[in-house]
Scaffold this active site. Structure first.
Site, short mmCIF file in Angstrom:
data_model
loop_
_atom_site.label_atom_id
_atom_site.label_comp_id
_atom_site.label_asym_id
_atom_site.label_seq_id
_atom_site.Cartn_x
_atom_site.Cartn_y
_atom_site.Cartn_z
N CYS A 2 56.76 41.00 13.26
CA CYS A 2 56.67 40.72 11.97
C CYS A 2 55.40 41.53 11.30
CB CYS A 2 56.23 39.17 11.80
SG CYS A 2 57.36 38.01 12.32
N GLY A 28 60.20 43.29 9.38
CA GLY A 28 60.85 41.82 9.34
C GLY A 28 61.57 41.85 7.72
N ASN A 101 52.02 37.46 13.91
CA ASN A 101 52.91 38.46 14.58
C ASN A 101 52.57 38.46 15.91
OD1 ASN A 101 54.50 40.69 15.10
ND2 ASN A 101 52.98 42.33 15.07
N GLY A 102 53.89 38.37 16.72
CA GLY A 102 53.89 38.29 18.20
C GLY A 102 54.54 36.91 18.67
N TYR A 257 60.23 52.42 18.21
CA TYR A 257 61.08 52.07 17.05
C TYR A 257 60.51 51.57 15.82
CZ TYR A 257 65.02 49.23 14.66
OH TYR A 257 65.75 48.81 13.93
N THR A 303 65.32 56.07 12.41
CA THR A 303 64.04 56.31 13.40
C THR A 303 64.06 57.25 14.23
OG1 THR A 303 64.38 53.86 13.39
CG2 THR A 303 62.76 54.64 14.65
N ASP A 365 69.57 58.80 19.29
CA ASP A 365 69.10 57.69 18.83
C ASP A 365 67.63 57.31 19.59
OD1 ASP A 365 68.87 55.52 17.39
OD2 ASP A 365 70.89 54.46 17.99
N ASP A 366 66.97 56.33 18.98
CA ASP A 366 65.62 55.81 19.44
C ASP A 366 65.78 55.28 20.52
OD1 ASP A 366 65.70 53.02 18.57
OD2 ASP A 366 66.17 54.03 16.72
#
Length: 508
Positions: A2, A28, A101-102, A257, A303, A365-366
């Site tokens: 988030c 998010g 966040n987390g 990412y 990304t 790609d990442d």
């Protein structure tokens, strides 16, 4: 994953919070919310959706005040409903609002303790609500009419004693100020900055430094692991380390990412780290296939662009944009449900045939998570006329779920779990597959800040730094996160009415 932000200024902060959330939208896309404080009156707007869709002019007119917090939500356990949009609020003590966040790894234990010991009711299955109530209880134990900085720091100390996992939070204390804090391992990112003007000083606490840049704030520094930063309404700043020292292990997947390339995290440039990922991957490719027949390097937007460009430069190959991205489609990694992700790939990307026809292409790609997206993209390259399609991942194989705030699929849905690189190559339909080595990935980030000796790399090596993640926990997580469980929850949520999307005092 988030995005969080908190602002104290001498002018109205509503529009500033809105603009900051748009900058953090990549963290998010499930829900967004803003809570402001105007002379003790709280104003809230939150709902499911993108920032631009959640907030209209009528909402912004009500988000008055010189202090506020904001949140963009990415569902860390697959759940999605307006009731889970943040900020969360409890009225005691003082009136506390939280953006988080987390992920807490001991949520069940904490919920039980809150009910039996702290006599607090938890209304959702969100660990964010648990975190808020833990902080509220610890602050209330101080028994003060007016909280002083030492009371707030004592409450954060209580949070760190009781909570485990990777987390950051900003908490607005009605009428007093904003506090931001970070877990003792520094797994999730948090920074703070200031803006000095003739009319006074303003402060911002946010998930990424780019949030500060966008609003003209100067980056002061990262919030240290276990540290709390408290800013009162007078613009005074107070800081304290509120936990026993932990091993500083920031999440390396932020650099792979999640974070924007123009952010600094723990003193590391995300952009520079991704450049080094391309360099290291190119060196490995030359070791394994010195006589390769690659004609062109093509990134899978967005990304991977930075790593792909440096990889092409290192190999002396052409770099071309072979896919055009529809920017009105969200990030497929964080979309709930496999069918929605699969459908969105063709809507999101379209191949430019001229860059593929008759060529041996290296797609970059990442990372590779479920593998369904890259499988479709490889097929798109073949449909566009590619002769051979090689695939490179700037990250190592993802074989384990994340428990610290990234909703990685259950282990059974990770394409590399229990498989060799050759197995994955066959499953995605590539002519050749190359992964970044973990030691090389760590080195790309560590070079930016040699003081950080380790990173949180559990999705690659299964080493969970908090030491409390066992097979029982992972099995429970599997039951929550698999797509079948998410589909069942979505169907259940669709039958309920939620009326939590307007103002605390009045509905739309």
């Amino acid at each position: 994953m988030c995005g969080v932000v908190g602002v104290i200024a001498k002018s109205k902060v509503g529009l500033r919070l809105y603009d900051t959330l748009t900058v953090l939208q990549h963290r998010g896309q499930d829900a967004a919310g803003i809570m402001t404080c105007d002379n003790g009156k709280l104003n809230l707007r939150k709902d499911n959706g993108l920032v631009k869709d959640v907030f209209r002019n009528r909402h912004m007119q009500r988000l008055t005040g010189q202090m506020g917090i904001g949140h963009v939500r990415y569902p860390t356990a697959g759940s999605s409903s307006p009731a889970l949009a943040q900020p969360f609020y409890v009225n005691s003590p003082y009136g506390l609002s939280l953006a988080h966040n987390g992920n807490l790894t001991n949520t069940q234990e904490l919920s039980r303790d809150l009910f039996k010991g702290d006599l607090r009711h938890i209304n959702t299955d969100s660990d964010s609500e648990v975190l808020l109530n833990i902080f509220a209880h610890e602050l209330q134990q101080r028994g003060k009419i007016k909280p002083e900085p030492e009371d707030i720091f004592a409450a954060v100390e209580g949070v760190h004693r009781r909570c485990r996992g990777g987390y950051v939070a900003v908490v607005m204390i009605t009428g007093y100020g904003i506090v931001g804090f970070r877990d003792k391992h520094g797994i999730r990112p948090l920074v703070f900055g200031s803006k000095k003007k003739e009319s006074g000083i303003g402060y911002m606490i946010a998930s990424e430094s780019v949030a500060l840049d966008s609003q003209g704030f100067d980056l002061e520094r990262d919030v240290a692991p276990g540290e709390a930063v408290y800013i009162d309404l007078e613009g005074n700043i107070h800081t304290k380390i509120c936990s026993e020292p932990g091993k500083h292990t920031p999440c390396i997947f932020e650099h792979v990412y999640f974070a924007r390339p123009d952010s600094l995290m723990d003193g590391i440039s995300v952009y520079k780290a991704r450049l080094r990922m391309g360099e290291r991957l190119a060196d490995k490719l030359l070791r394994q296939k010195p006589d390769h027949d690659i004609d062109v390097v093509i990134p899978i937007p967005d990304t991977s662009r930075t790593a792909a460009l440096e990889l092409a430069n290192r190999l002396g190959l052409k770099y071309r944009e072979g896919f055009v991205k529809n920017r009105y489609i969200g990030r497929t990694f964080i979309m709930p449900g496999q069918s929605q992700r699969r459908k969105s790939v063709r809507q999101k990307l379209n191949a430019i045939d001229l860059e593929f026809r008759g060529k041996n292409v290296l797609l970059v790609d990442d990372s590779i998570v479920r593998g369904t997206t890259c499988k479709q993209i490889i097929q798109m390259a073949r449909d566009a006329g590619a002769n051979k399609v090689y695939f490179a991942s700037a990250a190592p194989p993802i074989r384990f779920p994340n428990v610290y705030g990234i909703d990685m699929p259950s282990a059974s849905e990770l394409i590399a779990a229990g498989k060799t690189d050759e197995d994955v190559q066959d499953l995605i339909g590539a002519d050749w597959l190359i992964y970044q080595d973990l030691d090389d990935l760590i080195a790309t980030a560590a070079e930016g800040n040699p003081a950080i000796k380790e990173f949180e790399c559990s999705v690659f090596n299964g080493d969970y730094i908090t030491g409390d993640v066992d097979e029982v926990y992972l099995r429970r997580l599997e039951n929550i996160r698999n797509d079948a469980a998410k589909k069942s929850r979505k169907k259940s949520n669709g039958t309920k009415e939620h009326n939590l999307v307007a103002d605390i005092h009045s509905d739309i």
